[in-house]
Design an enzyme around this catalytic site. Structure first.
Site, PDB file in Angstrom:
ATOM      1  N   ARG A  46       0.859  -1.194   0.000  1.00 13.07           N
ATOM      2  CA  ARG A  46       0.000   0.000   0.000  1.00 13.07           C
ATOM      3  C   ARG A  46       0.891   1.238   0.000  1.00 13.07           C
ATOM      4  O   ARG A  46       0.652   2.213  -0.702  1.00 13.07           O
ATOM      5  CB  ARG A  46      -0.951   0.029   1.207  1.00 13.07           C
ATOM      6  CG  ARG A  46      -1.737   1.325   1.224  1.00 13.07           C
ATOM      7  CD  ARG A  46      -2.811   1.541   2.290  1.00 13.07           C
ATOM      8  NE  ARG A  46      -2.919   0.572   3.331  1.00 13.07           N
ATOM      9  CZ  ARG A  46      -2.182   0.582   4.464  1.00 13.07           C
ATOM     10  NH1 ARG A  46      -1.281   1.538   4.664  1.00 13.07           N
ATOM     11  NH2 ARG A  46      -2.352  -0.356   5.362  1.00 13.07           N
ATOM     12  N   TYR A  98     -16.878  18.639 -13.279  1.00 11.14           N
ATOM     13  CA  TYR A  98     -17.222  17.221 -13.420  1.00 11.14           C
ATOM     14  C   TYR A  98     -18.216  16.829 -12.320  1.00 11.14           C
ATOM     15  O   TYR A  98     -17.982  17.134 -11.133  1.00 11.14           O
ATOM     16  CB  TYR A  98     -15.947  16.381 -13.320  1.00 11.14           C
ATOM     17  CG  TYR A  98     -16.194  14.892 -13.384  1.00 11.14           C
ATOM     18  CD1 TYR A  98     -16.561  14.283 -14.579  1.00 11.14           C
ATOM     19  CD2 TYR A  98     -16.090  14.108 -12.251  1.00 11.14           C
ATOM     20  CE1 TYR A  98     -16.810  12.928 -14.638  1.00 11.14           C
ATOM     21  CE2 TYR A  98     -16.324  12.744 -12.298  1.00 11.14           C
ATOM     22  CZ  TYR A  98     -16.688  12.160 -13.501  1.00 11.14           C
ATOM     23  OH  TYR A  98     -16.941  10.816 -13.553  1.00 11.14           O
ATOM     24  N   ASP A 170      -7.771  19.981 -13.299  1.00  6.77           N
ATOM     25  CA  ASP A 170      -8.156  18.651 -13.768  1.00  6.77           C
ATOM     26  C   ASP A 170      -7.860  18.635 -15.271  1.00  6.77           C
ATOM     27  O   ASP A 170      -8.571  19.247 -16.066  1.00  6.77           O
ATOM     28  CB  ASP A 170      -9.639  18.413 -13.479  1.00  6.77           C
ATOM     29  CG  ASP A 170     -10.111  17.034 -13.923  1.00  6.77           C
ATOM     30  OD1 ASP A 170      -9.480  16.441 -14.826  1.00  6.77           O
ATOM     31  OD2 ASP A 170     -11.129  16.552 -13.382  1.00  6.77           O
ATOM     32  N   LYS A 195      -9.280   7.764 -18.849  1.00  7.27           N
ATOM     33  CA  LYS A 195      -9.610   8.352 -20.151  1.00  7.27           C
ATOM     34  C   LYS A 195      -8.402   8.253 -21.095  1.00  7.27           C
ATOM     35  O   LYS A 195      -8.007   7.166 -21.449  1.00  7.27           O
ATOM     36  CB  LYS A 195     -10.108   9.784 -19.953  1.00  7.27           C
ATOM     37  CG  LYS A 195     -11.079   9.947 -18.766  1.00  7.27           C
ATOM     38  CD  LYS A 195     -12.410   9.239 -18.926  1.00  7.27           C
ATOM     39  CE  LYS A 195     -13.220   9.151 -17.644  1.00  7.27           C
ATOM     40  NZ  LYS A 195     -13.514  10.413 -16.984  1.00  7.27           N
TER      41      LYS A 195
END
Ligand SMILES: *Cc1c(COP(=O)(O)O)cnc(C)c1O
Length: 396
Positions: A46, A98, A170, A195
């Site tokens: 992690r 968004y 972003d 994306k």
């Protein structure tokens, strides 16, 4: 400004241990230690994993930042940035943000005392007027979704600096192949790597890149403490996507430009949204701050109804009806009934998302085939529309 293809391809390291030209996938949860605390730089996956670390280094370089940090989704990346704030702090955000970021800010962070003001950041005066002494973070997307609004990153960075607050961009819609906000003065960049970076519609991933090491250390701490890490396999998939990023984005841009121009001349189309069109209100800003105008094109129909849009989006054959964007295969969606369904109709319309607005994610097919597909969809959906309603059966 951006990395060229050669630099991009060679930013991906050859494995120093074996010479493997593809970054190895370290599918492990833990690392054996020689003595307590004596290890090879990794102790628990992690906290750190070599495959993820390779991706984090590559993306830091591509965005010209000091530190890259990889998360399990774009939203987990956004979440980590908001966790830099404290109760009482304010975010100033782009108004057509968004939807998932809006939901996160409103339904998760508001109750912890972080407030958000929204403004149309395409007009720099609005930003200037909306910052308050409590503003600690300015949040913009450029281009925005789905109306492709453009904000001036450099000008907003100056306001952020003057007010001692962070600017986060972003950069999902542009990708680092087209736009590097850190070079324009931003402090933090986030990506939904789902994306263009992944590029093949086969994973969910998020990235944060910071200009300063100190901010990077804070985000790394949050990544480990909150735990929303990206898996080794998905890290590998994003690296693999990045290998072809510049080539893919070039083709997305050139296809999208041709399609935007085709749509602008179409008699059934009311309005086309694409920063590469001279008619776009901030075309000049887009041309100044990016190397291309991206692969997303939106448009509205003269017949501005949900029914007409539904007719169209169910008539295309190459453009498949789906949420998301940035993949090899062309997609289309109807925001009013899909991505923007949870936004009240009035708010949605003032943000420019008309009932008939259709968003295209232009893929890597031949432009002429995509245009043919759109053409046959206009024809067949108009035919569908003209068909007389079926009469109720007369049963007496
Ligand atoms: C998709 C998207 C996100 C969210 O990313 P996920 O990977 O779906 O969590 C954030 N910002 C923009 C602009 C997006 O398109």
């Amino acid at each position: 400004m951006s990395y060229n293809a050669t630099q991009l391809i060679h930013s991906i390291p050859v494995d120093p241990l074996t010479g493997a030209i593809s970054v190895p996938i370290y599918q492990t949860s833990t690392f054996v230690q020689e003595a307590p605390g004596v290890n090879k730089g990794y102790d628990y996956a992690r906290t750190n994993n070599p495959t993820r670390a390779a991706l984090e280094e590559i993306i830091a370089r591509l965005e010209h930042g000091s530190t890259g940090i990889a998360f399990g989704s774009g939203l987990a990346a956004i979440d980590a940035v908001v966790k830099l704030l404290e109760s009482g702090d304010e975010i100033l955000a782009v108004d057509d943000i968004y939807g998932g970021a809006f939901r996160l800010f409103t339904h998760i962070y508001q109750k912890f005392g972080v407030t958000v003001n929204y403004t149309d950041t395409t007009n720099i005066e609005n930003v200037f007027n909306a910052v308050t002494p409590k503003t600690k973070l300015i949040w913009i997307e450029t281009p925005t979704n789905p109306t492709l609004k453009i904000s001036d990153i450099e000008a907003i960075a100056k306001i952020a600096k003057a007010h001692h607050c962070l600017l986060c961009v972003d950069n999902t819609f542009a990708s680092p192949a087209l736009q590097n906000p850190i070079l324009l003065g931003a402090d933090i960049v986030i990506h939904s790597a789902t994306k263009y970076l992944g590029g093949h519609s086969d994973l969910i991933a998020g990235l944060v890149i910071t200009k300063e090491k100190e901010t990077g250390e804070k985000i790394k701490f949050i990544q480990n403490a909150s735990g929303a890490i990206l898996s080794p396999f998905d890290s590998w998939l994003v690296i693999r996507g990045i290998e072809t990023l510049s080539l893919r984005v070039k083709q997305h841009c050139s296809n999208a430009q041709v399609i935007a121009e085709y749509l602008s001349k179409h008699p059934s189309v009311e309005k086309v949204f694409y920063p590469g069109l001279k008619s776009h209100p901030n075309h000049e800003v887009a041309a100044k701050q990016s190397n291309g105008f991206g692969g997303i094109v939106s448009f509205t129909l003269k017949n501005d109804t949900e029914e007409a849009a539904t007719g169209f989006v169910t008539s295309t054959k190459l453009f498949r009806l789906a949420e998301s964007l940035g993949g090899v295969k062309s997609l289309l969606c109807h925001p009013a009934q899909m991505t923007h369904k949870s936004i009240p109709a009035e708010r949605r319309k003032t943000a420019g998302v008309a009932d008939s607005l259709i968003r295209l994610s232009v893929g890597l097919e031949e432009a002429k085939d995509l245009i043919q597909d759109l053409e046959q969809a206009f024809e067949s959906s108009e035919l569908k529309h003209k068909q007389p309603l079926e009469k109720e059966p007369f049963n007496n």
